[in-house]
Design a protein around this motif. Sequence first.
Motif, PDB file in Angstrom:
ATOM      1  N   SER A 234      44.411  46.174  59.822  1.00 56.15           N
ATOM      2  CA  SER A 234      43.489  47.632  59.952  1.00 56.15           C
ATOM      3  C   SER A 234      43.955  48.244  58.609  1.00 56.15           C
ATOM      4  CB  SER A 234      43.814  48.361  61.077  1.00 56.15           C
ATOM      5  OG  SER A 234      45.594  48.709  60.889  1.00 56.15           O
ATOM      6  N   VAL A 235      44.794  48.129  57.908  1.00 58.63           N
ATOM      7  CA  VAL A 235      45.034  48.931  56.571  1.00 58.63           C
ATOM      8  C   VAL A 235      43.761  48.634  55.511  1.00 58.63           C
ATOM      9  CG1 VAL A 235      47.553  49.578  56.716  1.00 58.63           C
ATOM     10  CG2 VAL A 235      46.612  47.272  55.566  1.00 58.63           C
ATOM     11  N   PRO A 236      43.249  49.506  54.878  1.00 55.34           N
ATOM     12  CA  PRO A 236      42.008  49.178  54.167  1.00 55.34           C
ATOM     13  C   PRO A 236      42.425  48.159  52.864  1.00 55.34           C
ATOM     14  CG  PRO A 236      42.645  51.475  53.900  1.00 55.34           C
ATOM     15  CD  PRO A 236      43.567  50.994  54.924  1.00 55.34           C
ATOM     16  N   LYS A 237      43.510  48.303  52.060  1.00 57.06           N
ATOM     17  CA  LYS A 237      43.861  47.705  51.069  1.00 57.06           C
ATOM     18  C   LYS A 237      44.379  46.306  51.284  1.00 57.06           C
ATOM     19  CE  LYS A 237      44.141  51.089  47.337  1.00 57.06           C
ATOM     20  NZ  LYS A 237      42.827  50.659  46.720  1.00 57.06           N
ATOM     21  N   MET A 238      43.896  45.159  50.901  1.00 60.41           N
ATOM     22  CA  MET A 238      44.485  43.641  51.197  1.00 60.41           C
ATOM     23  C   MET A 238      46.309  43.643  50.928  1.00 60.41           C
ATOM     24  SD  MET A 238      42.630  41.439  52.529  1.00 60.41           S
ATOM     25  CE  MET A 238      42.848  39.875  51.887  1.00 60.41           C
ATOM     26  N   ILE A 239      46.499  44.227  49.716  1.00 59.92           N
ATOM     27  CA  ILE A 239      47.733  44.220  49.105  1.00 59.92           C
ATOM     28  C   ILE A 239      48.679  44.817  50.014  1.00 59.92           C
ATOM     29  CG2 ILE A 239      48.043  46.171  47.490  1.00 59.92           C
ATOM     30  CD1 ILE A 239      48.940  42.679  46.348  1.00 59.92           C
ATOM     31  N   HIS A 240      48.355  45.889  50.660  1.00 63.92           N
ATOM     32  CA  HIS A 240      49.312  46.497  51.801  1.00 63.92           C
ATOM     33  C   HIS A 240      49.124  45.592  52.815  1.00 63.92           C
ATOM     34  CE1 HIS A 240      48.198  50.481  49.721  1.00 63.92           C
ATOM     35  NE2 HIS A 240      49.017  49.704  48.996  1.00 63.92           N
ATOM     36  N   ALA A 241      48.043  45.086  53.441  1.00 67.62           N
ATOM     37  CA  ALA A 241      48.249  44.159  54.392  1.00 67.62           C
ATOM     38  C   ALA A 241      49.239  42.981  54.172  1.00 67.62           C
ATOM     39  CB  ALA A 241      46.924  43.555  54.798  1.00 67.62           C
ATOM     40  N   ALA A 242      49.211  42.493  53.009  1.00 67.11           N
ATOM     41  CA  ALA A 242      50.259  41.537  52.760  1.00 67.11           C
ATOM     42  C   ALA A 242      51.642  42.057  52.925  1.00 67.11           C
ATOM     43  CB  ALA A 242      49.858  40.921  51.324  1.00 67.11           C
ATOM     44  N   LEU A 243      51.749  43.335  52.622  1.00 70.43           N
ATOM     45  CA  LEU A 243      53.070  43.847  52.637  1.00 70.43           C
ATOM     46  C   LEU A 243      53.574  43.869  54.146  1.00 70.43           C
ATOM     47  CD1 LEU A 243      53.231  46.079  49.640  1.00 70.43           C
ATOM     48  CD2 LEU A 243      54.302  44.033  49.776  1.00 70.43           C
ATOM     49  N   TRP A 244      52.591  44.470  54.902  1.00 67.53           N
ATOM     50  CA  TRP A 244      52.937  44.741  56.301  1.00 67.53           C
ATOM     51  C   TRP A 244      53.127  43.187  56.961  1.00 67.53           C
ATOM     52  CZ3 TRP A 244      54.868  49.017  58.089  1.00 67.53           C
ATOM     53  CH2 TRP A 244      54.137  50.175  57.532  1.00 67.53           C
ATOM     54  N   LEU A 245      52.348  42.115  56.442  1.00 64.80           N
ATOM     55  CA  LEU A 245      52.784  40.930  57.092  1.00 64.80           C
ATOM     56  C   LEU A 245      54.190  40.327  56.801  1.00 64.80           C
ATOM     57  CD1 LEU A 245      51.160  38.228  58.213  1.00 64.80           C
ATOM     58  CD2 LEU A 245      51.143  37.535  55.974  1.00 64.80           C
ATOM     59  N   ILE A 246      54.801  40.731  55.780  1.00 67.01           N
ATOM     60  CA  ILE A 246      56.068  40.505  55.648  1.00 67.01           C
ATOM     61  C   ILE A 246      57.230  41.119  56.401  1.00 67.01           C
ATOM     62  CG2 ILE A 246      57.993  40.664  53.811  1.00 67.01           C
ATOM     63  CD1 ILE A 246      56.185  40.756  51.608  1.00 67.01           C
ATOM     64  N   LEU A 247      56.833  42.416  56.708  1.00 66.47           N
ATOM     65  CA  LEU A 247      57.419  42.935  57.914  1.00 66.47           C
ATOM     66  C   LEU A 247      57.296  42.330  59.296  1.00 66.47           C
ATOM     67  CD1 LEU A 247      59.249  45.365  58.538  1.00 66.47           C
ATOM     68  CD2 LEU A 247      57.459  46.629  59.232  1.00 66.47           C
ATOM     69  N   ALA A 248      56.139  41.968  59.602  1.00 69.74           N
ATOM     70  CA  ALA A 248      55.744  41.077  60.689  1.00 69.74           C
ATOM     71  C   ALA A 248      56.611  39.871  60.886  1.00 69.74           C
ATOM     72  CB  ALA A 248      54.364  40.664  60.954  1.00 69.74           C
ATOM     73  N   LEU A 249      56.542  39.082  59.877  1.00 69.65           N
ATOM     74  CA  LEU A 249      57.331  37.815  59.655  1.00 69.65           C
ATOM     75  C   LEU A 249      58.958  38.257  59.672  1.00 69.65           C
ATOM     76  CD1 LEU A 249      55.282  36.243  56.687  1.00 69.65           C
ATOM     77  CD2 LEU A 249      55.301  35.513  59.116  1.00 69.65           C
ATOM     78  N   ALA A 250      59.175  38.960  59.061  1.00 69.31           N
ATOM     79  CA  ALA A 250      60.912  39.574  59.381  1.00 69.31           C
ATOM     80  C   ALA A 250      61.068  39.645  60.900  1.00 69.31           C
ATOM     81  CB  ALA A 250      61.235  40.623  58.543  1.00 69.31           C
ATOM     82  N   GLY A 251      60.168  40.310  61.657  1.00 71.81           N
ATOM     83  CA  GLY A 251      60.520  40.503  62.854  1.00 71.81           C
ATOM     84  C   GLY A 251      60.583  39.147  63.705  1.00 71.81           C
ATOM     85  N   ILE A 252      59.807  38.266  63.425  1.00 72.02           N
ATOM     86  CA  ILE A 252      59.801  36.893  64.046  1.00 72.02           C
ATOM     87  C   ILE A 252      60.791  36.279  63.697  1.00 72.02           C
ATOM     88  CG2 ILE A 252      58.383  34.727  64.071  1.00 72.02           C
ATOM     89  CD1 ILE A 252      56.857  37.151  65.199  1.00 72.02           C
TER      90      ILE A 252
END
Lengths: 175, 117
Positions: free
Chosen positions: A24-42
């Motif tokens: 949902s974030v507009p900038k792709m680079i921010h999406a990539a950074l949020w993806l890192i947090l999701a992966l850390a949670g996994i």
Amino acid sequence: MILDQVIFLITAVVVLTAAILVVSVPKMIHAALWLILALAGIAVLFVLLQAPFFAVVQVIVYIGAIAVLVIFAVMLTRKAMQDDGPQLNRYSVLAAAVSLMLFAVLTGMLLSWDGANNLPVNPAVNPDTIVNLGESLTNPQGFLLPFEVASILLLAALVGAIYIGREHRAGKEEE
Amino acid sequence: MLEYLPLVILISLAAGLAVLVVILGHSFGPHRPTAKKGLPYESGMTPYGPGTRRMSVRYYLVAVLFILFDIEVVFFLPWAVMFRKLGVFGLVEMLIFIGILLVGYVYAWKKGALEWE
């Protein structure tokens, strides 16, 4: 144990929030950074499932390598770096309906499964999970064939990446 | 779960120290901004061009190569803990695995994917 459940709930909230922000974030680079947090949670979830090896692999391969790859992929796409338009198009309602249906079907299937209602609390496994993994990976009756096939998958990915990377450069030279 | 306590302490210490250092710097350091100090840091030189310019595809190629050999090494560890028990059979299994990936390595080498130019 209550501590496990508290950690699981906190991790689940963090992973779900991060995952929703990824799309949902507009900038792709921010999406990539949020993806890192999701992966850390996994990775934390793997620890809760008593799979420490996979937790470490999750950190090394997914956060250490694949997240870097995703960020490079974003940075070499001009449109992705500068595009910050809306994240929804006219099919969003339809897509949400299909996703909800899929979610309902999967949830129904999981709930009708015996293991969903009476999970083994602490399965009696060898605490040395990596030895178990090594045994099943090298056992011809176990996962030896998938293990060897994995190398062919890696080979295909390697050849494909080099082909695309080289083609790009060859096209540049012709110009 | 208790065996992960050192890990939790380590992560908390690292994160806590990072936050503490930034807070200390902000609250006690002198704050006199100039136009030059406000520039983005670019290894000591004056930055030029847009910050969101496209990167070369070569970085992507390096990242893909890194991932592939990273995953290869991940497969080594469960095999290595079983190595003594498996003997020659395990060695042959791993040689097949490495042999297939070696084809890709030679391909990458011959195509010059390992060179930056």
